[in-house]
Write a protein that holds these residues in place. Sequence first.
Motif, short mmCIF file in Angstrom:
data_model
loop_
_atom_site.label_atom_id
_atom_site.label_comp_id
_atom_site.label_asym_id
_atom_site.label_seq_id
_atom_site.Cartn_x
_atom_site.Cartn_y
_atom_site.Cartn_z
N ARG A 13 41.24 37.17 6.84
CA ARG A 13 39.95 37.88 6.84
C ARG A 13 39.66 38.48 8.20
N GLU A 14 39.95 37.73 9.26
CA GLU A 14 39.72 38.22 10.62
C GLU A 14 40.62 39.42 10.93
N ALA A 36 41.86 41.53 8.72
CA ALA A 36 41.34 42.65 7.92
C ALA A 36 40.11 43.25 8.58
N ARG A 37 39.23 42.40 9.10
CA ARG A 37 38.02 42.87 9.78
C ARG A 37 38.38 43.65 11.04
N THR A 38 39.35 43.15 11.78
CA THR A 38 39.80 43.83 13.00
C THR A 38 40.39 45.20 12.66
N ARG A 39 41.23 45.26 11.60
CA ARG A 39 41.80 46.54 11.18
C ARG A 39 40.70 47.51 10.76
N SER A 40 39.74 47.01 9.99
CA SER A 40 38.64 47.85 9.52
C SER A 40 37.79 48.37 10.68
N ASP A 41 37.51 47.50 11.64
CA ASP A 41 36.72 47.92 12.82
C ASP A 41 37.45 48.99 13.61
N ARG A 42 38.76 48.81 13.81
CA ARG A 42 39.53 49.80 14.57
C ARG A 42 39.61 51.12 13.80
N ALA A 43 39.78 51.03 12.49
CA ALA A 43 39.83 52.25 11.67
C ALA A 43 38.50 52.99 11.73
N THR A 44 37.39 52.25 11.72
CA THR A 44 36.07 52.87 11.83
C THR A 44 35.93 53.58 13.17
N GLU A 45 36.43 52.95 14.23
CA GLU A 45 36.40 53.59 15.55
C GLU A 45 37.21 54.89 15.54
N LEU A 46 38.37 54.86 14.91
CA LEU A 46 39.22 56.06 14.85
C LEU A 46 38.53 57.17 14.05
N ILE A 47 37.84 56.81 12.98
CA ILE A 47 37.10 57.80 12.19
C ILE A 47 36.01 58.42 13.04
N ASP A 48 35.26 57.59 13.75
CA ASP A 48 34.16 58.09 14.59
C ASP A 48 34.68 58.99 15.71
N GLU A 49 35.81 58.62 16.31
CA GLU A 49 36.39 59.42 17.39
C GLU A 49 36.83 60.79 16.87
N ALA A 50 37.48 60.81 15.72
CA ALA A 50 37.99 62.06 15.17
C ALA A 50 36.86 62.96 14.67
N ALA A 51 35.85 62.36 14.08
CA ALA A 51 34.73 63.16 13.54
C ALA A 51 33.85 63.68 14.65
N ALA A 80 45.34 18.17 4.48
CA ALA A 80 46.01 18.97 5.50
C ALA A 80 46.46 20.30 4.92
N THR A 81 47.01 20.27 3.72
CA THR A 81 47.45 21.50 3.05
C THR A 81 46.24 22.41 2.78
N SER A 82 45.16 21.81 2.33
CA SER A 82 43.94 22.57 2.05
C SER A 82 43.37 23.17 3.34
N ALA A 83 43.39 22.42 4.41
CA ALA A 83 42.89 22.92 5.69
C ALA A 83 43.76 24.07 6.20
N GLU A 84 45.08 23.95 6.03
CA GLU A 84 45.99 25.02 6.44
C GLU A 84 45.73 26.29 5.63
N ALA A 85 45.51 26.12 4.33
CA ALA A 85 45.24 27.27 3.46
C ALA A 85 43.94 27.97 3.88
N ARG A 86 42.91 27.17 4.19
CA ARG A 86 41.64 27.76 4.63
C ARG A 86 41.80 28.47 5.95
N ALA A 87 42.59 27.90 6.86
CA ALA A 87 42.82 28.53 8.16
C ALA A 87 43.58 29.85 7.99
N GLU A 88 44.57 29.87 7.12
CA GLU A 88 45.32 31.11 6.87
C GLU A 88 44.42 32.17 6.25
#
Length: 121
Positions: free
Chosen positions: A21-22, A24-39, A8-16
Motif C-alpha cells: 500500500r505504501e 502504491a501511495r508513493t507511486r501515485s504521489d509521484r505520478a500526481t507530481e509529474l502530472i502537475d509539472e507537465a500541465a 508470525a505468518t499473519s503478521a508478515e502478511a500484514r506487513a507485506e
Amino acid sequence: MTALEERATSAEARAEAAEAREAARTRSDRATELIDEAAGQEVEFTALERAGLLAAMPVNEAGGTDEAAFTTTVTSEVAAKKKAAGAGTVRGFGGSTLGVVEAADETLAAIDRRLGIQKGA
C-alpha cells in the motif's frame, strides 16, 4: 502449525500488505507530481482524467513509476487538451472560421439613393 507460527505468518502478511500500500501511495504521489509539472498553469485535468492517467501509469521492473514513459504519456495528453481548447489558432482580431466576403464598393451617392435621401431636402 502452532498458534505462534500462525501469528508470525499473519503478521508478515500484514506487513507485506502495508508495504505494498505504501509503495502504491508513493507511486501515485509521484505520478500526481509529474502530472502537475507537465500541465503547469496552462492545462487543468478533471478528476476523471487524472484517474485515467493514474490507471495507465507504467511501472518499471523495480515496481516504481516509469517516469520517462509516464511523462511522455502526460505530455501528449497536455498537448491534446491544448489543441482541443484551440491552442495554435488565431482568435480575436483577425481570427475567423468563416470565409472572407468582399463587399461591393458603394459610393455615398449610391447609398443615399438606396435609402431615398435627397441632397438639399
